[in-house]
Design an enzyme around this catalytic site. Structure first.
Site, PDB file in Angstrom:
ATOM      1  N   ARG A 122       0.869  -1.183   0.000  1.00 51.36           N
ATOM      2  CA  ARG A 122       0.000   0.000   0.000  1.00 51.36           C
ATOM      3  C   ARG A 122       0.909   1.237   0.000  1.00 51.36           C
ATOM      4  O   ARG A 122       0.963   1.990   0.967  1.00 51.36           O
ATOM      5  CB  ARG A 122      -0.926   0.014   1.218  1.00 51.36           C
ATOM      6  CG  ARG A 122      -1.808  -1.211   1.434  1.00 51.36           C
ATOM      7  CD  ARG A 122      -2.493  -1.770   0.247  1.00 51.36           C
ATOM      8  NE  ARG A 122      -3.783  -1.247  -0.127  1.00 51.36           N
ATOM      9  CZ  ARG A 122      -4.945  -1.573   0.390  1.00 51.36           C
ATOM     10  NH1 ARG A 122      -5.029  -2.412   1.392  1.00 51.36           N
ATOM     11  NH2 ARG A 122      -6.060  -1.077  -0.093  1.00 51.36           N
ATOM     12  N   GLN A 127       0.402   2.245  -5.973  1.00 50.11           N
ATOM     13  CA  GLN A 127      -1.025   2.587  -5.930  1.00 50.11           C
ATOM     14  C   GLN A 127      -1.772   2.220  -7.222  1.00 50.11           C
ATOM     15  O   GLN A 127      -2.882   1.717  -7.192  1.00 50.11           O
ATOM     16  CB  GLN A 127      -1.157   4.081  -5.687  1.00 50.11           C
ATOM     17  CG  GLN A 127      -2.329   4.452  -4.849  1.00 50.11           C
ATOM     18  CD  GLN A 127      -2.208   5.861  -4.288  1.00 50.11           C
ATOM     19  OE1 GLN A 127      -1.319   6.618  -4.674  1.00 50.11           O
ATOM     20  NE2 GLN A 127      -3.102   6.213  -3.414  1.00 50.11           N
ATOM     21  N   ASP A 130      -2.759  -1.393  -7.358  1.00 51.75           N
ATOM     22  CA  ASP A 130      -3.396  -1.884  -6.143  1.00 51.75           C
ATOM     23  C   ASP A 130      -4.841  -2.327  -6.423  1.00 51.75           C
ATOM     24  O   ASP A 130      -5.778  -1.526  -6.385  1.00 51.75           O
ATOM     25  CB  ASP A 130      -3.330  -0.760  -5.100  1.00 51.75           C
ATOM     26  CG  ASP A 130      -3.950  -1.149  -3.770  1.00 51.75           C
ATOM     27  OD1 ASP A 130      -4.525  -2.247  -3.676  1.00 51.75           O
ATOM     28  OD2 ASP A 130      -3.870  -0.335  -2.843  1.00 51.75           O
ATOM     29  N   SER A 133      -7.580  -1.964  -3.645  1.00 54.63           N
ATOM     30  CA  SER A 133      -8.191  -0.626  -3.562  1.00 54.63           C
ATOM     31  C   SER A 133      -9.139  -0.372  -4.726  1.00 54.63           C
ATOM     32  O   SER A 133     -10.242   0.152  -4.529  1.00 54.63           O
ATOM     33  CB  SER A 133      -7.110   0.465  -3.574  1.00 54.63           C
ATOM     34  OG  SER A 133      -6.379   0.420  -2.389  1.00 54.63           O
ATOM     35  N   TYR A 229      -3.054  -0.844   7.786  1.00 55.53           N
ATOM     36  CA  TYR A 229      -4.134  -1.765   8.156  1.00 55.53           C
ATOM     37  C   TYR A 229      -4.417  -1.680   9.650  1.00 55.53           C
ATOM     38  O   TYR A 229      -3.528  -1.355  10.442  1.00 55.53           O
ATOM     39  CB  TYR A 229      -3.736  -3.208   7.801  1.00 55.53           C
ATOM     40  CG  TYR A 229      -3.688  -3.468   6.326  1.00 55.53           C
ATOM     41  CD1 TYR A 229      -4.835  -3.386   5.559  1.00 55.53           C
ATOM     42  CD2 TYR A 229      -2.497  -3.799   5.690  1.00 55.53           C
ATOM     43  CE1 TYR A 229      -4.803  -3.628   4.198  1.00 55.53           C
ATOM     44  CE2 TYR A 229      -2.446  -4.040   4.331  1.00 55.53           C
ATOM     45  CZ  TYR A 229      -3.605  -3.954   3.591  1.00 55.53           C
ATOM     46  OH  TYR A 229      -3.566  -4.191   2.246  1.00 55.53           O
TER      47      TYR A 229
HETATM   48  P1  NAD Z   1      -9.381  -2.988   5.142  1.00 56.25           P
HETATM   49  O1  NAD Z   1     -10.236  -3.460   4.024  1.00 56.25           O
HETATM   50  O2  NAD Z   1      -8.289  -3.865   5.625  1.00 56.25           O
HETATM   51  O3  NAD Z   1     -10.321  -2.629   6.394  1.00 56.25           O
HETATM   52  C1  NAD Z   1     -11.381  -1.698   6.237  1.00 56.25           C
HETATM   53  C2  NAD Z   1     -11.410  -0.749   7.398  1.00 56.25           C
HETATM   54  O4  NAD Z   1     -11.859  -1.439   8.561  1.00 56.25           O
HETATM   55  C3  NAD Z   1     -10.058  -0.149   7.755  1.00 56.25           C
HETATM   56  O5  NAD Z   1     -10.129   1.257   7.700  1.00 56.25           O
HETATM   57  C4  NAD Z   1      -9.819  -0.641   9.187  1.00 56.25           C
HETATM   58  O6  NAD Z   1      -9.134   0.300   9.984  1.00 56.25           O
HETATM   59  C5  NAD Z   1     -11.229  -0.856   9.667  1.00 56.25           C
HETATM   60  N1  NAD Z   1     -11.355  -1.708  10.861  1.00 56.25           N
HETATM   61  C6  NAD Z   1     -10.688  -2.840  11.209  1.00 56.25           C
HETATM   62  N2  NAD Z   1     -11.115  -3.295  12.400  1.00 56.25           N
HETATM   63  C7  NAD Z   1     -12.094  -2.449  12.821  1.00 56.25           C
HETATM   64  C8  NAD Z   1     -12.919  -2.378  13.962  1.00 56.25           C
HETATM   65  N3  NAD Z   1     -12.835  -3.257  14.966  1.00 56.25           N
HETATM   66  N4  NAD Z   1     -13.813  -1.373  14.036  1.00 56.25           N
HETATM   67  C9  NAD Z   1     -13.913  -0.430  13.054  1.00 56.25           C
HETATM   68  N5  NAD Z   1     -13.156  -0.447  11.949  1.00 56.25           N
HETATM   69  C10 NAD Z   1     -12.248  -1.434  11.837  1.00 56.25           C
HETATM   70  O7  NAD Z   1      -8.773  -1.576   4.790  1.00 56.25           O
HETATM   71  P2  NAD Z   1      -8.388  -0.994   3.362  1.00 56.25           P
HETATM   72  O8  NAD Z   1      -9.539  -0.341   2.765  1.00 56.25           O
HETATM   73  O9  NAD Z   1      -7.680  -2.050   2.597  1.00 56.25           O
HETATM   74  O10 NAD Z   1      -7.363   0.139   3.765  1.00 56.25           O
HETATM   75  C11 NAD Z   1      -6.339  -0.141   4.679  1.00 56.25           C
HETATM   76  C12 NAD Z   1      -5.387   1.030   4.782  1.00 56.25           C
HETATM   77  O11 NAD Z   1      -4.570   1.121   3.650  1.00 56.25           O
HETATM   78  C13 NAD Z   1      -6.025   2.375   4.960  1.00 56.25           C
HETATM   79  O12 NAD Z   1      -5.253   3.100   5.873  1.00 56.25           O
HETATM   80  C14 NAD Z   1      -5.893   2.999   3.616  1.00 56.25           C
HETATM   81  O13 NAD Z   1      -5.893   4.409   3.654  1.00 56.25           O
HETATM   82  C15 NAD Z   1      -4.551   2.460   3.228  1.00 56.25           C
HETATM   83  N6  NAD Z   1      -4.320   2.470   1.802  1.00 56.25           N
HETATM   84  C16 NAD Z   1      -3.197   3.085   1.323  1.00 56.25           C
HETATM   85  C17 NAD Z   1      -2.939   3.076  -0.023  1.00 56.25           C
HETATM   86  C18 NAD Z   1      -1.719   3.718  -0.554  1.00 56.25           C
HETATM   87  O14 NAD Z   1      -1.091   4.489   0.119  1.00 56.25           O
HETATM   88  N7  NAD Z   1      -1.338   3.390  -1.755  1.00 56.25           N
HETATM   89  C19 NAD Z   1      -3.819   2.468  -0.888  1.00 56.25           C
HETATM   90  C20 NAD Z   1      -4.962   1.859  -0.370  1.00 56.25           C
HETATM   91  C21 NAD Z   1      -5.198   1.856   0.984  1.00 56.25           C
END
Ligand code: NAD
Length: 376
Positions: A122, A127, A130, A133, A229
């Site tokens: 990530r 990106q 990805d 995403s 995560y």
């Molecule tokens: P994910 O699908 O793993 O999880 C979805 C959301 O559920 C997350 O925001 C997580 O914090 C939340 N979660 C987990 N346990 C929880 C709980 N008990 N109660 C409430 N919420 C809870 O997440 P994702 O969409 O794959 O994204 C993960 C991270 O990666 C994020 O910080 C996102 O901004 C980041 N990200 C970065 C990039 C990049 O920089 N290229 C790209 C995509 C995502």
């Protein structure tokens, strides 16, 4: 070099690995692109759309697999199909590597380089490759559109001569990629949105989209890993979260849960008593259904209607409900991946296992599991 995109075999899969636009871009790089006949059937493309951009449409799947240097597909392959691949070929797909040890062993035996889309780092650099995403974003959108279709009310407020219709109240649990898109889509439709996540920065992002952030002091350690995560909560923290969420759920017309913990079963965050306290006709869309579900009572692939008339949707492949755009962005992820490692001079892939992106997502190479996380 030859790239092959086979038909997706799983009945539920409506997406495919290549659309004609990305096929054409790959051909321009210097690749020979072959697709199995019917590849784009579910996402709105005919075989002729691929041939018109210079791709070869073939009916013989086995020969496509056997001669390809790169295979791109959405779902993980059957083990028998791995044995058909060429030694040294690159296979790029979702792999579910935490649960598919035997499949990884098949790649090792066949000496195939297996890339897991789930493991793409990530990072800013990766990106554009990805796929988690690109697909989660669309799942967030389709969760809201499904809720809008199924609920007994409407999202926006309407002031009419026949009276005022109140806006829908939507609660989003988990503000990652899917959650943010769900917030944005629900806001665009005029709903009042509340959102919760255990990562404080996610709450700020929700507020910047116009949602109300639910702030719960869970005590102890919460937050995220270096990859962004969420960390797994203790049972006490989950209980505390449940109590606070229950109050919001009872007031909500729609609850959309997206909370995942990378590589593990998703936490059950909405218990039966909370569902029981919700209003008749309320909708729950559990986007975590495929990884175990965030809601007690979710059944994967089904709509469950509870005794008090709450409808829980545990549908899989939510992004596949908009297959053309899901394929468009996924194919673009595949193209960007190949393009990143493409050497224009030799017209081959330069895949250095020390590369930061490959270190994240390349699981097997040269007859070994090379990814640190899966070596054991
Ligand atoms: P994910 O699908 O793993 O999880 C979805 C959301 O559920 C997350 O925001 C997580 O914090 C939340 N979660 C987990 N346990 C929880 C709980 N008990 N109660 C409430 N919420 C809870 O997440 P994702 O969409 O794959 O994204 C993960 C991270 O990666 C994020 O910080 C996102 O901004 C980041 N990200 C970065 C990039 C990049 O920089 N290229 C790209 C995509 C995502």
């Amino acid at each position: 070099m030859e790239l092959f995109a086979p038909l997706e075999k799983e009945e539920i899969e409506t997406r495919c690995a290549l659309d004609p636009v990305s096929a054409q871009k790959l051909i321009k790089l210097g690749l020979t692109v072959k697709v199995e006949s019917g590849l784009g059937n579910c996402s709105g493309y005919k075989d002729a759309d691929y041939t018109s951009v210079g791709a070869e449409v073939i009916s013989d799947r086995n020969s496509g697999l056997a001669s390809a240097d790169i295979v791109c597909r959405v779902s993980k392959p059957e083990a028998a199909e791995i044995t058909q691949l060429k030694e040294g070929a690159l296979h790029v797909s979702f792999l579910d590597p935490f649960n598919e040890a035997a499949l990884l062993d098949s790649f090792v035996t066949q000496k195939v380089k297996a890339v897991s889309l789930e493991m793409m780092p990530r990072t800013t650099l990766a990106q554009k490759m990805d796929a988690l995403s690109s697909q989660a974003n669309l799942a967030g959108y389709t969760a809201v559109s499904l809720a809008a279709e199924k609920m007994l009310k409407i999202f926006p407020m309407m002031m009419t001569p026949a009276g005022t219709i109140s806006p829908a109240k939507v609660f989003i649990v988990g503000i990652g990629v899917a959650g943010l898109q769900a917030i944005a889509t629900a806001k665009r439709l005029g709903a009042r949105v509340t959102a919760f996540d255990i990562r404080p920065e996610a709450l700020e992002q929700a507020e910047s989209l116009g949602a109300k952030a639910l702030r719960i002091d869970l005590g102890g350690e919460t937050g995220g890993t270096s990859q962004g995560y969420a960390k797994e909560l203790t049972p006490e923290q989950i209980e505390k979260q449940g109590l606070e969420q229950a109050k919001v759920c009872a007031q909500s017309d729609v609850v959309i849960t997206t909370a995942k913990v990378f590589g593990r079963k998703s936490p059950v965050l909405i218990k039966k008593d909370t569902v029981d306290s919700m209003q008749r006709g309320s909708i729950i869309i559990d986007l975590a259904a495929e990884s175990g579900g965030n809601v007690e009572g979710t059944v994967l692939g089904e709509e469950v209607v509870t005794e008090n008339g709450v409808r829980i949707f545990g549908y899989a492949n939510m992004e596949g409900r908009v297959p053309q755009v899901a394929t468009q962005v996924l194919a673009s992820n595949f193209y960007n991946f190949v393009e990143h490692f493409w050497d224009k001079e030799s017209k081959t892939l330069k895949t250095d296992p020390e590369d930061e992106i490959l270190k994240g997502c390349l699981i097997t190479d040269n007859g070994e599991i090379i990814h640190e996380r899966f070596k054991k």
